[in-house]
Design an enzyme around this catalytic site. Structure first.
Site, PDB file in Angstrom:
ATOM      1  CE  LYS A   1      -4.288  -1.577   0.386  1.00 56.03           C
ATOM      2  NZ  LYS A   1      -5.391  -1.206  -0.500  1.00 56.03           N
TER       3      LYS A   1
ATOM      4  CB  SER B   1      -9.581  -2.954   5.855  1.00 55.78           C
ATOM      5  OG  SER B   1      -8.526  -3.095   4.922  1.00 55.78           O
TER       6      SER B   1
HETATM    7  C1  PLP Z   1      -2.632  -7.103   2.071  1.00 53.24           C
HETATM    8  C2  PLP Z   1      -3.561  -6.644   0.964  1.00 53.24           C
HETATM    9  N1  PLP Z   1      -3.452  -7.229  -0.245  1.00 53.24           N
HETATM   10  C3  PLP Z   1      -4.255  -6.877  -1.271  1.00 53.24           C
HETATM   11  C4  PLP Z   1      -5.232  -5.898  -1.104  1.00 53.24           C
HETATM   12  C5  PLP Z   1      -6.141  -5.582  -2.268  1.00 53.24           C
HETATM   13  O1  PLP Z   1      -5.867  -4.293  -2.763  1.00 53.24           O
HETATM   14  P1  PLP Z   1      -7.003  -3.502  -3.603  1.00 53.24           P
HETATM   15  O2  PLP Z   1      -7.996  -2.975  -2.605  1.00 53.24           O
HETATM   16  O3  PLP Z   1      -6.244  -2.411  -4.256  1.00 53.24           O
HETATM   17  O4  PLP Z   1      -7.628  -4.494  -4.536  1.00 53.24           O
HETATM   18  C6  PLP Z   1      -5.366  -5.246   0.139  1.00 53.24           C
HETATM   19  C7  PLP Z   1      -6.340  -4.165   0.388  1.00 53.24           C
HETATM   20  O5  PLP Z   1      -7.116  -3.731  -0.347  1.00 53.24           O
HETATM   21  C8  PLP Z   1      -4.519  -5.619   1.193  1.00 53.24           C
HETATM   22  O6  PLP Z   1      -4.610  -5.030   2.412  1.00 53.24           O
HETATM   23  C1  DHA Z   2      -8.743  -1.950   1.523  1.00 49.80           C
HETATM   24  C2  DHA Z   2      -7.658  -2.176   2.234  1.00 49.80           C
HETATM   25  N1  DHA Z   2      -7.044  -3.375   2.197  1.00 49.80           N
HETATM   26  C3  DHA Z   2      -7.066  -1.186   3.073  1.00 49.80           C
HETATM   27  O1  DHA Z   2      -7.668  -0.132   3.287  1.00 49.80           O
HETATM   28  O2  DHA Z   2      -5.948  -1.483   3.551  1.00 49.80           O
HETATM   29 MG    MG Z   3      -8.625  -2.010  -0.827  1.00 48.42          MG
END
Ligand code: PLP
Ligand code: DHA
Ligand code: MG
Ligand code: MG
Length: 314
Positions: A43, A68
Site C-alpha cells: 500500500k 481496513s
Molecule cells: C494485504 C492486501 N493485499 C491486497 C489488497 C487488495 O488491494 P485492492 O484494494 O487495491 O484491490 C489489500 C487491500 O485492499 C490488502 O490489504
Molecule cells: C482496503 C484495504 N485493504 C485497506 O484499506 O488497507
Molecule cells: Mg482495498
C-alpha cells in the site's frame, strides 16, 4: 522501494510450473528504513505517490481516508514523510495490530462501525472538519499507478513470467499491475485472487457489470472492499479472470508461507498463493499453458493471535 522475488521451486503440486513470488511485505524504501521498520504491505506505493503528488496548497490540511488498515498505515507513513497530518477512519473491528501501525506513524485514528456506510459517513465528517484531502485506498488514479510499480519491479526481475496472480479487493492493486504488466508484455495473463466470502469481483466479471455485496464473510480482512468506477473498467477489460478460494484454502496457504517460505504473510496476501494451488486454477483449461506464474504476496500485517486461532480451527 522494492519487494524481493523468490522462486517456489517444486513447492507446489505442479511439476512443470515455476512459482515465483514477489514479496511486498517490507518495501525497503530508504525513508521507510529511516522509520526503523518496513510498512508491511504494498500500500505504501500508492500512498507515497498520492501524498507527494499534492501541491503545497492541497497538502496544507493533510490527508484522510477510510481503510481496513493497511492503506491507513501507508497513508499515515507517507504523510509523516511529507510532514503533514493524516486522519484515518478505521472500522472498530480492525486488527489491533493494524491500528497500532497507524498510530506508530503518527496518524490520527477515528473509529467507525464495521460497515462501508459508516466508514464513508465518518470519512466525510472528518474531511469537513479538517479540510484534509481524501486519498482512497484503491479507486484513485494516483493509487493505481503507484501500485502498478509492483509489476514493473516483478517483470524487471523475472521477465519470463507469463502469468500474474494478484489479490483483489477495491481493485487498485490489480488495476495498476494489469496496466503496467500488459504495457510491457501484452500477452501476459493477469488473474485476480479473491475470497469466496467476498467474491464481488468474480461475480462482476461473470455478469459484465459491477456487483457490490451488502456484507462479506472472510478471514481476509483486507479484501472486503468493492470495485469502483475507475477500477471496475480496468478489471473488466484487462484482468483475464478471477480465482475464488475458501478461507480454509487461505489459511492453508498462509501456513505454507510460514512453514515453507518462512514469510509472515497475512490472509489477504496468502489468497494469491491459495489461488494458484486451487482446483479453480489448476482445473481451468484456459490457463493450462501458464508455466511461469508470478504470485504477489501483498502484505504481512497479520495478528499472530488471529493466525493461531485460525490454524486451530483446521
Ligand atoms: C494485504 C492486501 N493485499 C491486497 C489488497 C487488495 O488491494 P485492492 O484494494 O487495491 O484491490 C489489500 C487491500 O485492499 C490488502 O490489504
Ligand atoms: C482496503 C484495504 N485493504 C485497506 O484499506 O488497507
Ligand atoms: Mg482495498
Ligand atoms: Mg471482493
Amino acid at each position: 522501494m522494492g519487494g524481493q522475488s523468490g522462486v517456489i521451486a517444486d513447492f507446489s503440486r505442479f511439476e512443470e510450473i515455476t512459482l515465483t513470488y514477489n514479496v511486498d511485505l517490507m518495501p525497503n524504501h530508504p525513508q521507510t528504513e529511516d522509520c526503523g521498520d518496513g510498512h508491511g504491505a504494498f500500500k505504501l506505493r500508492g500512498a507515497l505517490n498520492a501524498v507527494f503528488s499534492l501541491d503545497e496548497k492541497q497538502a496544507t490540511n493533510g490527508v484522510a481516508t477510510h481503510s481496513s488498515g493497511n492503506h491507513a498505515a501507508a497513508l499515515a507513513l507517507a504523510a509523516k514523510l511529507r510532514g503533514i497530518p493524516s486522519y484515518l477512519v478505521l472500522p472498530n473491528n480492525a486488527p489491533q495490530f493494524k491500528m497500532d501501525n497507524v498510530k506508530r506513524y503518527g496518524g490520527n485514528v477515528i473509529l467507525c462501525d464495521p460497515n462501508m456506510k459508516s466508514r464513508e459517513e465518518t470519512a466525510r465528517k472528518v474531511l469537513n472538519e479538517t479540510g484534509a484531502v481524501l486519498v482512497p485506498s484503491s479507486n484513485d488514479a494516483r493509487i493505481i499507478s503507484g501500485q502498478g510499480t509492483v509489476a514493473l519491479e516483478f517483470l524487471d526481475e523475472v521477465p519470463e513470467l507469463d502469468t500474474l496472480i494478484v489479490p483483489i479487493s477495491g481493485g487498485g492493486l490489480i488495476s495498476g499491475v494489469a496496466i503496467a504488466a500488459k504495457s510491457i508484455n501484452p500477452t501476459i495473463r493477469v488473474l485476480g485472487a479473491e475470497p469466496k466470502g467476498a467474491d464481488d469481483a468474480a461475480q462482476s466479471k461473470a455478469s459484465g457489470s459491477v456487483i457490490t455485496l451488502s456484507q462479506t464473510n472472510t478471514i481476509a480482512d483486507g479484501l472486503r472492499a468493492s470495485l469502483g468506477d475507475l477500477t471496475w473498467p480496468i478489471v473488466r477489460d484487462f484482468v483475464d479472470g478471477i480465482i475464488t478460494v475458501s478461507d480454509i484454502e487461505i489459511i492453508q496457504a498462509m501456513r505454507s508461507c510460514y512453514e515453507i517460505l518462512k514469510l509472515a504473510v497475512e490472509p489477504s496476501a496468502a489468497v494469491a498463493l491459495a489461488a494458484v494451488m486451487s482446483e479453480n486454477f489448476k482445473g481451468n483449461p484456459d490457463w493450462k499453458d501458464s508455466r511461469n506464474v508470478g504470485i504477489v504476496l501483498s502484505g504481512g500485517n497479520v495478528d499472530l493471535r488471529y493466525l493461531w486461532e485460525s490454524l486451530n480451527k483446521m
